[in-house]
Motif scaffolding. Structure first.
Motif, PDB file in Angstrom:
ATOM      1  N   HIS A  85       0.841  -1.189   0.000  1.00 50.53           N
ATOM      2  CA  HIS A  85       0.000   0.000   0.000  1.00 50.53           C
ATOM      3  C   HIS A  85       0.883   1.249   0.000  1.00 50.53           C
ATOM      4  N   LEU A  86       1.194   1.725  -1.212  1.00 50.39           N
ATOM      5  CA  LEU A  86       2.047   2.906  -1.372  1.00 50.39           C
ATOM      6  C   LEU A  86       1.307   4.081  -1.991  1.00 50.39           C
ATOM      7  N   ASP A  87       0.261   3.801  -2.768  1.00 53.38           N
ATOM      8  CA  ASP A  87      -0.410   4.852  -3.533  1.00 53.38           C
ATOM      9  C   ASP A  87      -1.809   5.144  -3.003  1.00 53.38           C
ATOM     10  N   ASP A  88      -2.196   6.421  -3.070  1.00 53.77           N
ATOM     11  CA  ASP A  88      -3.596   6.799  -2.895  1.00 53.77           C
ATOM     12  C   ASP A  88      -4.274   6.775  -4.264  1.00 53.77           C
ATOM     13  N   THR A  89      -3.578   7.312  -5.269  1.00 54.24           N
ATOM     14  CA  THR A  89      -3.992   7.190  -6.663  1.00 54.24           C
ATOM     15  C   THR A  89      -2.801   6.604  -7.409  1.00 54.24           C
ATOM     16  N   PRO A  90      -3.012   5.888  -8.517  1.00 58.75           N
ATOM     17  CA  PRO A  90      -1.913   5.185  -9.190  1.00 58.75           C
ATOM     18  C   PRO A  90      -0.683   6.052  -9.439  1.00 58.75           C
ATOM     19  N   GLY A  91       0.442   5.610  -8.882  1.00 56.67           N
ATOM     20  CA  GLY A  91       1.722   6.252  -9.117  1.00 56.67           C
ATOM     21  C   GLY A  91       2.087   7.398  -8.208  1.00 56.67           C
ATOM     22  N   ASP A  92       1.189   7.830  -7.305  1.00 56.51           N
ATOM     23  CA  ASP A  92       1.509   9.017  -6.506  1.00 56.51           C
ATOM     24  C   ASP A  92       2.405   8.716  -5.302  1.00 56.51           C
ATOM     25  N   ARG A  93       2.484   7.473  -4.863  1.00 56.19           N
ATOM     26  CA  ARG A  93       3.305   7.042  -3.717  1.00 56.19           C
ATOM     27  C   ARG A  93       3.016   7.898  -2.478  1.00 56.19           C
ATOM     28  N   ALA A  94       1.735   8.300  -2.292  1.00 49.74           N
ATOM     29  CA  ALA A  94       1.355   9.207  -1.212  1.00 49.74           C
ATOM     30  C   ALA A  94       0.733   8.508  -0.006  1.00 49.74           C
ATOM     31  N   ALA A  95       0.485   7.210  -0.071  1.00 45.85           N
ATOM     32  CA  ALA A  95      -0.162   6.519   1.055  1.00 45.85           C
ATOM     33  C   ALA A  95       0.817   6.391   2.222  1.00 45.85           C
ATOM     34  N   ASP A  96       0.310   6.568   3.416  1.00 42.29           N
ATOM     35  CA  ASP A  96       1.134   6.465   4.616  1.00 42.29           C
ATOM     36  C   ASP A  96       1.169   5.048   5.186  1.00 42.29           C
ATOM     37  N   CYS A  97       0.273   4.183   4.757  1.00 49.66           N
ATOM     38  CA  CYS A  97       0.091   2.865   5.366  1.00 49.66           C
ATOM     39  C   CYS A  97       1.319   1.964   5.180  1.00 49.66           C
ATOM     40  N   GLY A  98       1.650   1.611   3.942  1.00 53.04           N
ATOM     41  CA  GLY A  98       2.808   0.781   3.649  1.00 53.04           C
ATOM     42  C   GLY A  98       2.637  -0.699   3.929  1.00 53.04           C
ATOM     43  N   ALA A  99       1.435  -1.139   4.326  1.00 50.81           N
ATOM     44  CA  ALA A  99       1.206  -2.558   4.629  1.00 50.81           C
ATOM     45  C   ALA A  99       1.103  -3.384   3.344  1.00 50.81           C
ATOM     46  N   ARG A 100       1.127  -4.692   3.500  1.00 50.38           N
ATOM     47  CA  ARG A 100       0.976  -5.595   2.365  1.00 50.38           C
ATOM     48  C   ARG A 100      -0.457  -5.555   1.855  1.00 50.38           C
ATOM     49  N   MET A 101      -0.590  -5.755   0.530  1.00 45.59           N
ATOM     50  CA  MET A 101      -1.913  -5.793  -0.080  1.00 45.59           C
ATOM     51  C   MET A 101      -2.119  -7.161  -0.713  1.00 45.59           C
ATOM     52  N   GLU A 102      -3.146  -7.841  -0.249  1.00 48.13           N
ATOM     53  CA  GLU A 102      -3.447  -9.204  -0.697  1.00 48.13           C
ATOM     54  C   GLU A 102      -4.264  -9.174  -1.987  1.00 48.13           C
ATOM     55  N   PRO A 103      -3.879  -9.990  -2.979  1.00 48.67           N
ATOM     56  CA  PRO A 103      -4.705 -10.084  -4.184  1.00 48.67           C
ATOM     57  C   PRO A 103      -5.968 -10.872  -3.864  1.00 48.67           C
ATOM     58  N   LEU A 104      -7.134 -10.256  -4.076  1.00 49.41           N
ATOM     59  CA  LEU A 104      -8.413 -10.892  -3.736  1.00 49.41           C
ATOM     60  C   LEU A 104      -9.120 -11.504  -4.927  1.00 49.41           C
ATOM     61  N   ALA A 105      -9.104 -10.793  -6.046  1.00 51.89           N
ATOM     62  CA  ALA A 105      -9.926 -11.210  -7.174  1.00 51.89           C
ATOM     63  C   ALA A 105      -9.423 -10.579  -8.457  1.00 51.89           C
ATOM     64  N   ILE A 106     -10.040 -11.015  -9.540  1.00 52.65           N
ATOM     65  CA  ILE A 106      -9.819 -10.441 -10.863  1.00 52.65           C
ATOM     66  C   ILE A 106     -11.119  -9.778 -11.281  1.00 52.65           C
ATOM     67  N   SER A 107     -11.010  -8.599 -11.835  1.00 52.34           N
ATOM     68  CA  SER A 107     -12.143  -7.924 -12.453  1.00 52.34           C
ATOM     69  C   SER A 107     -11.777  -7.744 -13.924  1.00 52.34           C
ATOM     70  N   VAL A 108     -12.780  -7.742 -14.774  1.00 50.66           N
ATOM     71  CA  VAL A 108     -12.523  -7.587 -16.205  1.00 50.66           C
ATOM     72  C   VAL A 108     -13.214  -6.318 -16.686  1.00 50.66           C
ATOM     73  N   ARG A 109     -12.434  -5.431 -17.284  1.00 50.18           N
ATOM     74  CA  ARG A 109     -12.972  -4.175 -17.810  1.00 50.18           C
ATOM     75  C   ARG A 109     -13.736  -4.446 -19.116  1.00 50.18           C
ATOM     76  N   GLY A 110     -14.472  -3.462 -19.555  1.00 58.52           N
ATOM     77  CA  GLY A 110     -15.278  -3.594 -20.773  1.00 58.52           C
ATOM     78  C   GLY A 110     -14.482  -3.959 -22.006  1.00 58.52           C
ATOM     79  N   ASP A 111     -13.224  -3.551 -22.048  1.00 59.99           N
ATOM     80  CA  ASP A 111     -12.384  -3.862 -23.205  1.00 59.99           C
ATOM     81  C   ASP A 111     -11.684  -5.213 -23.070  1.00 59.99           C
ATOM     82  N   GLY A 112     -11.992  -5.959 -21.995  1.00 58.35           N
ATOM     83  CA  GLY A 112     -11.400  -7.281 -21.788  1.00 58.35           C
ATOM     84  C   GLY A 112     -10.142  -7.288 -20.940  1.00 58.35           C
ATOM     85  N   GLU A 113      -9.655  -6.110 -20.556  1.00 58.53           N
ATOM     86  CA  GLU A 113      -8.438  -6.043 -19.738  1.00 58.53           C
ATOM     87  C   GLU A 113      -8.713  -6.580 -18.333  1.00 58.53           C
ATOM     88  N   TRP A 114      -7.812  -7.436 -17.837  1.00 59.98           N
ATOM     89  CA  TRP A 114      -7.912  -7.969 -16.482  1.00 59.98           C
ATOM     90  C   TRP A 114      -7.301  -6.974 -15.502  1.00 59.98           C
TER      91      TRP A 114
END
Length: 132
Positions: free
Chosen positions: A56-85
């Motif tokens: 947990h480093l980002d509040d928004t992608p790439g900003d490295r602004a989160a203060d938490c720093g804890a591990r983030m567990e992968p929970l699931a896969i979501s699929v966007r409308g264009d098929g991207e996982w």
């Protein structure tokens, strides 16, 4: 100024090299793999391609602004409308959920395991399907 005074000390060069190396890679907190920050398909590498865990480093992608720093567990896969996982991560420290693009070098086995988890472990008894 003498010639020697204008040179950087070997200690500074070594420290700078370590800092630059850290900016180009990170060590996964879950499996210990050294991971390159560059990957096909994403501009902000934030998860391990081997085990898919993140930090947990980002509040928004790439900003490295989160203060938490804890591990983030992968929970699931979501699929966007264009098929991207997209990986769905939950922070083990504060519980925040983040959606992160998969990368071209992500291990297909854990990605597939996440994708089929709802079918392999449904939230209801499978016997109920026979009564429909």
């Amino acid at each position: 100024m003498s010639r020697n005074a204008s040179r950087k000390s070997p200690g500074n060069t070594s420290r700078r090299a370590r800092t630059e190396a850290r900016a180009q890679s990170f060590r996964c907190l879950h499996c210990g793999l050294d991971v390159s920050m560059t990957a096909a398909g994403t501009g902000h590498r934030n998860h391990c391609p081997n085990c898919l865990w993140s930090r947990h480093l980002d509040d928004t992608p790439g900003d490295r602004a989160a203060d938490c720093g804890a591990r983030m567990e992968p929970l699931a896969i979501s699929v966007r409308g264009d098929g991207e996982w997209v990986l769905v991560h939950r922070c083990t420290g504060c519980g925040v959920l983040h959606a992160n693009r998969t990368a071209g070098d992500d291990n297909a086995l854990p990605l597939t395991r996440l994708a089929v988890r709802p079918l392999a472990q449904p939230p209801f008894p499978l016997e109920r399907l026979g009564t429909l």
